[in-house]
Design an enzyme around this catalytic site. Structure first.
Site, short mmCIF file in Angstrom:
data_model
loop_
_atom_site.label_atom_id
_atom_site.label_comp_id
_atom_site.label_asym_id
_atom_site.label_seq_id
_atom_site.Cartn_x
_atom_site.Cartn_y
_atom_site.Cartn_z
N CYS A 156 4.21 38.09 -20.53
CA CYS A 156 3.70 37.21 -21.59
C CYS A 156 2.39 37.72 -22.16
O CYS A 156 1.97 37.31 -23.24
CB CYS A 156 3.49 35.80 -21.05
N HIS A 176 -3.27 31.64 -23.41
CA HIS A 176 -1.81 31.66 -23.30
C HIS A 176 -1.33 30.25 -22.99
O HIS A 176 -1.89 29.56 -22.14
CB HIS A 176 -1.39 32.63 -22.20
N ASN A 182 6.30 27.58 -23.33
CA ASN A 182 5.77 28.93 -23.12
C ASN A 182 6.62 29.90 -23.94
O ASN A 182 7.75 30.22 -23.55
CB ASN A 182 5.82 29.28 -21.63
N1 ACO Z 1 12.54 18.50 -13.31
C1 ACO Z 1 12.41 17.72 -12.23
N2 ACO Z 1 12.05 18.19 -11.04
C2 ACO Z 1 11.79 19.51 -10.95
C3 ACO Z 1 11.90 20.37 -12.04
C4 ACO Z 1 12.30 19.81 -13.28
N3 ACO Z 1 12.44 20.55 -14.41
N4 ACO Z 1 11.58 21.62 -11.65
C5 ACO Z 1 11.27 21.56 -10.36
N5 ACO Z 1 11.39 20.28 -9.92
C6 ACO Z 1 11.14 19.75 -8.59
C7 ACO Z 1 11.24 20.80 -7.52
O1 ACO Z 1 12.59 20.94 -7.12
C8 ACO Z 1 10.38 20.22 -6.43
O2 ACO Z 1 11.12 19.25 -5.74
P1 ACO Z 1 10.96 19.10 -4.13
O3 ACO Z 1 9.53 18.76 -3.90
O4 ACO Z 1 11.90 18.02 -3.82
O5 ACO Z 1 11.34 20.45 -3.60
C9 ACO Z 1 9.28 19.49 -7.20
O6 ACO Z 1 9.79 19.30 -8.54
C10 ACO Z 1 7.97 20.24 -7.25
O7 ACO Z 1 8.23 21.58 -7.64
P2 ACO Z 1 7.07 22.62 -7.76
O8 ACO Z 1 7.64 23.96 -8.11
O9 ACO Z 1 6.18 22.53 -6.56
O10 ACO Z 1 6.26 22.04 -8.99
P3 ACO Z 1 4.85 22.49 -9.52
O11 ACO Z 1 3.94 21.34 -9.54
O12 ACO Z 1 4.38 23.77 -8.88
O13 ACO Z 1 5.17 22.83 -11.03
C11 ACO Z 1 5.63 24.68 -12.48
C12 ACO Z 1 6.12 23.83 -11.33
C13 ACO Z 1 5.46 23.81 -13.70
C14 ACO Z 1 6.65 25.77 -12.77
C15 ACO Z 1 4.26 25.30 -12.11
O14 ACO Z 1 4.36 25.90 -10.84
C16 ACO Z 1 3.79 26.31 -13.10
O15 ACO Z 1 3.47 25.99 -14.22
N6 ACO Z 1 3.68 27.60 -12.70
C17 ACO Z 1 3.18 28.63 -13.57
C18 ACO Z 1 4.24 29.02 -14.53
C19 ACO Z 1 3.68 29.99 -15.56
O16 ACO Z 1 2.55 29.88 -15.97
N7 ACO Z 1 4.47 30.97 -15.96
C20 ACO Z 1 3.99 31.93 -16.92
C21 ACO Z 1 4.92 32.97 -16.95
S1 ACO Z 1 4.35 34.17 -18.05
C22 ACO Z 1 5.59 35.34 -18.25
O17 ACO Z 1 5.30 36.52 -18.25
C23 ACO Z 1 7.03 34.88 -18.42
#
Ligand code: ACO
Length: 331
Positions: free
Chosen positions: A117, A253, A283
């Site tokens: 990204c 970003h 994103n």
């Molecule tokens: N809807 C409902 N529940 C969900 C969803 C969803 N879409 N996705 C995950 N969950 C659940 C999980 O299964 C988990 O359930 P459990 O506790 O029963 O196991 C719970 O929600 C918590 O999941 P986490 O992964 O711990 O959630 P978190 O608070 O970490 O948020 C997120 C996840 C939003 C992906 C976060 O970790 C994040 O933003 N990470 C950074 C992502 C990012 O910036 N990416 C950039 C990439 S740049 C590139 O080069 C592509």
């Protein structure tokens, strides 16, 4: 070429987001998720998704068309290098940049750049170096992305996060104080296992298996993002010889509102000095920063003479940040 009074800067910008909008409520009907979960965890409310027959080159063309609409047909005059930052090129080769060069009939060199990204800010760094070395005079630096085409729509942990889009910019010599005051780029390939999508290989050198869809370890990327948004912004401001108070607009970003808020708080910037578009676009990877800049221009929050701070992070893992004074083009 860079002289005592000139350096590279951005003199024109265009952007494009696909017409098809997918809301959180639409996703509720497709998978086991909720608007409440998505908005509280990420700040995302909608994302723009490319049509089935709309690919990265199409998005890039639309962003360049917008560049022309904003700045006039002459905006492409003298462009001698095209860089397209993308993780989703139409083909492994030819480069998407070559498709852009041909589409607009440019007498220009052309290559793609892959840095997750972070790609568009990396493309600015490359453009800056090409211009300030005298290798190129005017660089068309594009970020174009169709990541929704490589998502596993059954994986709710990633499917809700991403959108598509493109941004196009001209980088050329400007009179100081306009232009780039600092440019920071970095990578830590040991984190490649946290964010990937396979191509020819079956696994990374560390044995991590590669699949046909985007894979992300959200928690690891989250921790990395918060850390690097802090260190990279502090470094870019210091290398510009400025302080946080000098930053009129912070354009990070757009991956997750919590990551943006954490960076803003560390920088002690008020909310009105931060651009947030993650609610509208999700994103959009390499398109995210130029889409945010276009939004800031369109809403009158970014004007010539503003000192802005850019920061991005992504697969690689990579990061980049820059302080620049906006404007200085021919008008
Ligand atoms: N809807 C409902 N529940 C969900 C969803 C969803 N879409 N996705 C995950 N969950 C659940 C999980 O299964 C988990 O359930 P459990 O506790 O029963 O196991 C719970 O929600 C918590 O999941 P986490 O992964 O711990 O959630 P978190 O608070 O970490 O948020 C997120 C996840 C939003 C992906 C976060 O970790 C994040 O933003 N990470 C950074 C992502 C990012 O910036 N990416 C950039 C990439 S740049 C590139 O080069 C592509």
């Amino acid at each position: 070429m860079s002289t005592a009074t000139t350096r590279a800067g951005i003199t024109a910008l265009g952007a494009y987001a696909p017409e098809r909008v997918v809301t959180n409520e639409d996703l509720e009907r497709l998978m086991d998720t909720s608007d409440e979960w998505i908005t509280t965890r990420t700040g995302i409310r909608r994302r723009h998704v490319s049509a089935d027959d709309e690919f990265t080159s199409d998005l890039a063309f639309r962003a360049v068309d917008d560049l022309i609409r904003r700045h006039g047909a002459g905006v492409l005059d003298g462009v001698d290098l095209v860089i397209v930052a993308t993780n989703t090129p139409d083909a492994l080769f030819p480069a998407t940049a070559a498709l852009v060069q041909d589409h607009y009939g440019l007498k220009a060199a052309a290559f793609d750049l892959l840095a997750g990204c972070t790609g568009w800010v990396y493309a600015l760094a490359a453009a800056k170096a090409f211009v300030e070395s005298g290798q190129s005079r005017r660089v068309l630096a594009i970020g174009a992305e169709a990541l929704t085409k490589v998502l596993d729509w059954n994986d709710r942990a990633t499917a809700v996060l991403f959108g598509d889009g493109a941004g196009a910019s001209i980088v050329e010599a400007v009179e100081m104080p306009f232009g780039f005051a600092s440019m920071v780029i970095g990578a830590d390939g040991s984190g490649g296992k946290h964010l990937h999508k396979g191509s020819l290989g079956r696994c990374l050198p560390d044995g991590t298996p590669l699949g046909e869809h985007l894979y992300m370890n959200g928690r690891e990327v989250f921790k990395f993002a918060v850390r690097v948004m802090d260190t990279a912004t502090v470094q870019a401001i210091a290398e510009a010889g400025l302080t946080n108070d000098d930053i009129s607009l912070f354009v990070p970003h757009q991956a997750n509102l919590r990551i943006i808020d954490a960076a803003r708080e560390r920088l002690r910037l008020p909310p009105e000095r931060v651009v947030v578009t993650v609610d509208e676009y999700g994103n959009s990877s390499t398109a995210s920063v130029p889409l945010a800049l276009a939004h800031a221009l369109d809403t009158g929050r970014l004007v010539d003479g503003d000192t802005i701070l850019l920061v991005s992070f992504g697969a690689g893992l990579t990061w980049a940040s820059s302080v620049l004074t906006w404007g200085g083009g021919r008008g």
